[in-house]
Design an enzyme around this catalytic site. Sequence first.
Site, PDB file in Angstrom:
ATOM      1  N   HIS A  11       0.826  -1.211   0.000  1.00 34.04           N
ATOM      2  CA  HIS A  11       0.000   0.000   0.000  1.00 34.04           C
ATOM      3  C   HIS A  11       0.861   1.262   0.000  1.00 34.04           C
ATOM      4  O   HIS A  11       2.052   1.229   0.361  1.00 34.04           O
ATOM      5  CB  HIS A  11      -0.926   0.011   1.213  1.00 34.04           C
ATOM      6  CG  HIS A  11      -0.183   0.008   2.519  1.00 34.04           C
ATOM      7  ND1 HIS A  11       0.389   1.143   3.071  1.00 34.04           N
ATOM      8  CD2 HIS A  11       0.094  -0.995   3.374  1.00 34.04           C
ATOM      9  CE1 HIS A  11       0.981   0.843   4.213  1.00 34.04           C
ATOM     10  NE2 HIS A  11       0.827  -0.464   4.424  1.00 34.04           N
ATOM     11  N   GLU A 100      -2.910  -7.074   7.192  1.00 33.81           N
ATOM     12  CA  GLU A 100      -1.668  -6.849   7.921  1.00 33.81           C
ATOM     13  C   GLU A 100      -1.587  -7.741   9.154  1.00 33.81           C
ATOM     14  O   GLU A 100      -2.616  -8.174   9.690  1.00 33.81           O
ATOM     15  CB  GLU A 100      -1.595  -5.374   8.343  1.00 33.81           C
ATOM     16  CG  GLU A 100      -0.386  -4.972   9.190  1.00 33.81           C
ATOM     17  CD  GLU A 100       0.948  -5.167   8.487  1.00 33.81           C
ATOM     18  OE1 GLU A 100       1.342  -6.336   8.287  1.00 33.81           O
ATOM     19  OE2 GLU A 100       1.586  -4.153   8.162  1.00 33.81           O
TER      20      GLU A 100
END
Length: 230
Positions: A11, A100
């Site tokens: 990201h 994550e």
Amino acid sequence: MKPKRIILIRHGESEGNMDKNIYGGKPDYALQLTENGIDEADKAGKKLMELIGDETAFFYISPMWRTRMTFEEIARHYIVKNRSIKGNPNFWKEEPRIREQEWGHFKDIEEGGKIDTLRDAYGPFYYRFPDGESVADVYDRVSDFFGTLHRDFDKKEFPHNAIIITHGMLIRVFLMRWLHWSVEEFESYANPDNCQMVILVKNKENKFDLIPDLKTKGVKHRYQRPIRLS
């Protein structure tokens, strides 16, 4: 049909990358991209289109907001290039197993610093965050995700490119699992930069080569015990 490439994209720059204090009052999943992160994602979309050209792609996306926002910027370029898919959601899906690593719940920067010190002392792969996960836990869910990938790859019309928009640690775990790295090899690598593309390219043997290699940390963990068979 196996894809021609597996492309892993971290990201863009997030609020958490810029200000660690934010973890004391905002959930990790809700962290958004900064203006710079949005720009990074836009540039990643352009770079991706230069790489794949008119080839087809399928996107797997972590459900966290910073990865969703990164996908939105990248997907705009893909939709422009492939106008026939506009409004058709069938070229992507959210995949919670590639979220994550869970660091636990709210924590201030001082608490987070103490935990990071403990993790580094214990060993990054095995240390489990309070109310969170170890990297070993992440490895297990990535391994489960591989089952979905392989079933998708068996489909006759699977696109030329599998694109996974996820997180730095997750990319390292994915490569560890795919390339059969040892724990020590995993710990020797650094996370990719924000919006860096890490590419696995199918070779003539129908296997995948890593291009380019990740940066190494230049240090080894203090606990080393190689396997000895003689």
